[in-house]
Design a protein around this motif. Structure first.
Motif, mmCIF file in Angstrom:
data_model
loop_
_atom_site.group_PDB
_atom_site.id
_atom_site.type_symbol
_atom_site.label_atom_id
_atom_site.label_comp_id
_atom_site.label_asym_id
_atom_site.label_seq_id
_atom_site.Cartn_x
_atom_site.Cartn_y
_atom_site.Cartn_z
ATOM 1 N N LEU A 215 11.096 -0.847 13.778
ATOM 2 C CA LEU A 215 11.907 -2.040 14.034
ATOM 3 C C LEU A 215 11.317 -3.260 13.328
ATOM 4 O O LEU A 215 12.050 -4.130 12.855
ATOM 5 C CB LEU A 215 11.998 -2.300 15.540
ATOM 6 C CG LEU A 215 12.808 -1.291 16.364
ATOM 7 C CD1 LEU A 215 12.785 -1.667 17.838
ATOM 8 C CD2 LEU A 215 14.243 -1.204 15.864
ATOM 9 N N ILE A 216 9.983 -3.314 13.242
ATOM 10 C CA ILE A 216 9.321 -4.425 12.553
ATOM 11 C C ILE A 216 9.618 -4.363 11.059
ATOM 12 O O ILE A 216 9.902 -5.379 10.413
ATOM 13 C CB ILE A 216 7.805 -4.380 12.799
ATOM 14 C CG1 ILE A 216 7.509 -4.474 14.290
ATOM 15 C CG2 ILE A 216 7.105 -5.520 12.050
ATOM 16 C CD1 ILE A 216 6.047 -4.293 14.647
ATOM 17 N N VAL A 217 9.597 -3.154 10.512
ATOM 18 C CA VAL A 217 9.906 -2.964 9.090
ATOM 19 C C VAL A 217 11.338 -3.385 8.803
ATOM 20 O O VAL A 217 11.630 -4.059 7.808
ATOM 21 C CB VAL A 217 9.677 -1.491 8.671
ATOM 22 C CG1 VAL A 217 10.127 -1.269 7.238
ATOM 23 C CG2 VAL A 217 8.208 -1.109 8.838
ATOM 24 N N GLU A 218 12.257 -3.006 9.689
ATOM 25 C CA GLU A 218 13.661 -3.360 9.515
ATOM 26 C C GLU A 218 13.842 -4.873 9.570
ATOM 27 O O GLU A 218 14.647 -5.452 8.823
ATOM 28 C CB GLU A 218 14.502 -2.690 10.581
ATOM 29 C CG GLU A 218 14.593 -1.161 10.451
ATOM 30 C CD GLU A 218 15.278 -0.509 11.615
ATOM 31 O OE1 GLU A 218 15.732 -1.250 12.537
ATOM 32 O OE2 GLU A 218 15.356 0.730 11.654
ATOM 33 N N LEU A 219 13.108 -5.538 10.454
ATOM 34 C CA LEU A 219 13.216 -6.995 10.587
ATOM 35 C C LEU A 219 12.786 -7.692 9.308
ATOM 36 O O LEU A 219 13.483 -8.582 8.802
ATOM 37 C CB LEU A 219 12.338 -7.466 11.742
ATOM 38 C CG LEU A 219 12.264 -8.987 11.962
ATOM 39 C CD1 LEU A 219 13.615 -9.523 12.403
ATOM 40 C CD2 LEU A 219 11.189 -9.338 12.973
ATOM 41 N N TYR A 220 11.661 -7.300 8.740
ATOM 42 C CA TYR A 220 11.144 -7.950 7.546
ATOM 43 C C TYR A 220 11.852 -7.503 6.264
ATOM 44 O O TYR A 220 11.679 -8.109 5.221
ATOM 45 C CB TYR A 220 9.638 -7.685 7.402
ATOM 46 C CG TYR A 220 8.785 -8.547 8.293
ATOM 47 C CD1 TYR A 220 8.900 -9.935 8.292
ATOM 48 C CD2 TYR A 220 7.825 -7.975 9.131
ATOM 49 C CE1 TYR A 220 8.105 -10.726 9.100
ATOM 50 C CE2 TYR A 220 7.024 -8.763 9.950
ATOM 51 C CZ TYR A 220 7.169 -10.128 9.922
ATOM 52 O OH TYR A 220 6.381 -10.923 10.726
ATOM 53 N N LYS B 48 0.822 -1.204 0.000
ATOM 54 C CA LYS B 48 0.000 0.000 0.000
ATOM 55 C C LYS B 48 0.857 1.256 0.000
ATOM 56 O O LYS B 48 2.034 1.230 0.368
ATOM 57 C CB LYS B 48 -0.915 0.010 1.239
ATOM 58 C CG LYS B 48 -2.082 -0.959 1.159
ATOM 59 C CD LYS B 48 -2.936 -0.869 2.417
ATOM 60 C CE LYS B 48 -4.210 -1.684 2.285
ATOM 61 N NZ LYS B 48 -5.191 -1.016 1.402
ATOM 62 N N GLU B 49 0.267 2.356 -0.404
ATOM 63 C CA GLU B 49 0.960 3.641 -0.376
ATOM 64 C C GLU B 49 1.067 4.125 1.071
ATOM 65 O O GLU B 49 0.213 3.827 1.901
ATOM 66 C CB GLU B 49 0.206 4.675 -1.214
ATOM 67 C CG GLU B 49 0.186 4.375 -2.709
ATOM 68 C CD GLU B 49 -0.510 5.462 -3.499
ATOM 69 O OE1 GLU B 49 -0.933 6.466 -2.877
ATOM 70 O OE2 GLU B 49 -0.634 5.312 -4.731
ATOM 71 N N GLY B 50 2.120 4.877 1.344
ATOM 72 C CA GLY B 50 2.308 5.415 2.681
ATOM 73 C C GLY B 50 3.464 4.754 3.404
ATOM 74 O O GLY B 50 4.168 3.901 2.859
ATOM 75 N N VAL B 51 3.667 5.171 4.648
ATOM 76 C CA VAL B 51 4.736 4.624 5.481
ATOM 77 C C VAL B 51 4.329 3.223 5.929
ATOM 78 O O VAL B 51 3.290 3.046 6.582
ATOM 79 C CB VAL B 51 4.989 5.523 6.706
ATOM 80 C CG1 VAL B 51 6.122 4.948 7.557
ATOM 81 C CG2 VAL B 51 5.306 6.945 6.266
ATOM 82 N N THR B 52 5.129 2.220 5.575
ATOM 83 C CA THR B 52 4.753 0.820 5.800
ATOM 84 C C THR B 52 4.408 0.523 7.251
ATOM 85 O O THR B 52 3.402 -0.138 7.540
ATOM 86 C CB THR B 52 5.881 -0.120 5.339
ATOM 87 O OG1 THR B 52 6.130 0.111 3.947
ATOM 88 C CG2 THR B 52 5.496 -1.567 5.546
ATOM 89 N N GLY B 53 5.227 0.998 8.188
ATOM 90 C CA GLY B 53 4.975 0.714 9.594
ATOM 91 C C GLY B 53 3.651 1.297 10.073
ATOM 92 O O GLY B 53 2.895 0.642 10.795
ATOM 93 N N THR B 54 3.369 2.516 9.654
ATOM 94 C CA THR B 54 2.108 3.160 10.039
ATOM 95 C C THR B 54 0.920 2.443 9.419
ATOM 96 O O THR B 54 -0.099 2.210 10.079
ATOM 97 C CB THR B 54 2.107 4.637 9.606
ATOM 98 O OG1 THR B 54 3.195 5.322 10.239
ATOM 99 C CG2 THR B 54 0.803 5.317 9.984
ATOM 100 N N VAL B 55 1.045 2.079 8.148
ATOM 101 C CA VAL B 55 -0.035 1.356 7.463
ATOM 102 C C VAL B 55 -0.297 0.014 8.148
ATOM 103 O O VAL B 55 -1.449 -0.408 8.299
ATOM 104 C CB VAL B 55 0.300 1.141 5.973
ATOM 105 C CG1 VAL B 55 -0.761 0.268 5.294
ATOM 106 C CG2 VAL B 55 0.413 2.475 5.251
ATOM 107 N N LEU B 56 0.773 -0.652 8.601
ATOM 108 C CA LEU B 56 0.632 -1.927 9.299
ATOM 109 C C LEU B 56 -0.220 -1.758 10.553
ATOM 110 O O LEU B 56 -1.156 -2.538 10.797
ATOM 111 C CB LEU B 56 2.007 -2.480 9.667
ATOM 112 C CG LEU B 56 2.022 -3.736 10.541
ATOM 113 C CD1 LEU B 56 1.360 -4.903 9.827
ATOM 114 C CD2 LEU B 56 3.446 -4.095 10.946
ATOM 115 N N LEU B 57 0.085 -0.744 11.352
ATOM 116 C CA LEU B 57 -0.684 -0.515 12.573
ATOM 117 C C LEU B 57 -2.129 -0.124 12.252
ATOM 118 O O LEU B 57 -3.061 -0.505 12.968
ATOM 119 C CB LEU B 57 -0.019 0.582 13.419
ATOM 120 C CG LEU B 57 1.329 0.224 14.048
ATOM 121 C CD1 LEU B 57 1.842 1.385 14.883
ATOM 122 C CD2 LEU B 57 1.218 -1.028 14.903
#
Length: 203
Positions: free
Chosen positions: A196-201, A79-88
């Motif tokens: 940190l989750i984004v960095e892990l994946y 999806k568009e946007g900051v991945t970590g924010t979109v995940l939450l």
């Protein structure tokens, strides 16, 4: 229906936060589990260990298993946007989480059970999928036959203030509310470092 059924307080102590809600056992032992208790000298965690712990904390907080969480991350990444924010945001948009936020259930685990047992409707249709992703404007309510259940009425009357979640509206009298929009990152109260989750994946 797969879900984590292990000891909740032990997991909460490992993360140092009451991710499953208030626990007297946690208040008595606010240190990581282990046979040597609080006297054990603990090594400094590596970057990978910190990233893994943050992912695990998010996973247990929202009640997902590993494959579910990984699939949701991949969806957020597309999806568009900051991945970590979109995940939450996707985690917050889950039906079981929204039922919990509205105060219909005291915990996410209890909310998941209410959804699975067909007590919850979305736009007037009974929905028994806890992971159902809500969209802006969706109406979530308690099924007509279930509104008289003592446990639901007690939960709704005990809810302090749903207004602290501005992306949700809820009417205790009608026992229904609306998922207004995806929340902004600063509105989500969970103490999760999504970067940190984004960095892990991303490894």
């Amino acid at each position: 229906m797969a879900r984590y059924t292990g000891p909740k307080t032990k997991k909460a102590r490992a993360f140092g936060e009451q991710i499953f809600g208030f626990s007297r056992a946690f208040e008595k032992k606010k240190y990581p589990p282990g046979q040597h208790g609080n006297s054990r000298r603990r090594k400094q965690r590596s970057d990978y260990a910190l990233q893994l712990m943050e992912k695990q904390k998010a996973k247990y907080t929202y009640g997902l298993l590993e494959r579910q969480f990984r699939n949701l991350f991949e969806k957020a990444n597309r999806k568009e946007g900051v991945t970590g924010t979109v995940l939450l945001q996707l985690l917050e948009a889950r039906l079981d989480n929204t039922v919990f936020r509205m105060g219909i259930a005291p915990t996410r685990r209890a909310a998941r059970q209410l959804v699975a047992h067909r007590h919850i409707t979305v736009n007037g249709i009974v929905t028994n999928i806890p992971s159902y992703e809500l969209r802006a404007g969706d109406i979530v309510g308690v099924r007509g036959k279930s509104q008289g259940m003592a446990v639901i009425r007690e939960n709704v009357s005990a809810k302090s203030d749903v207004r602290k979640f501005p992306w949700i509206e809820f009417s205790p009298d009608k026992m229904q509310g609306a998922f207004i929009s995806y929340p902004e990152r600063e509105q989500i109260p969970e103490k999760i470092n999504e970067q940190l989750i984004v960095e892990l994946y991303s490894k």
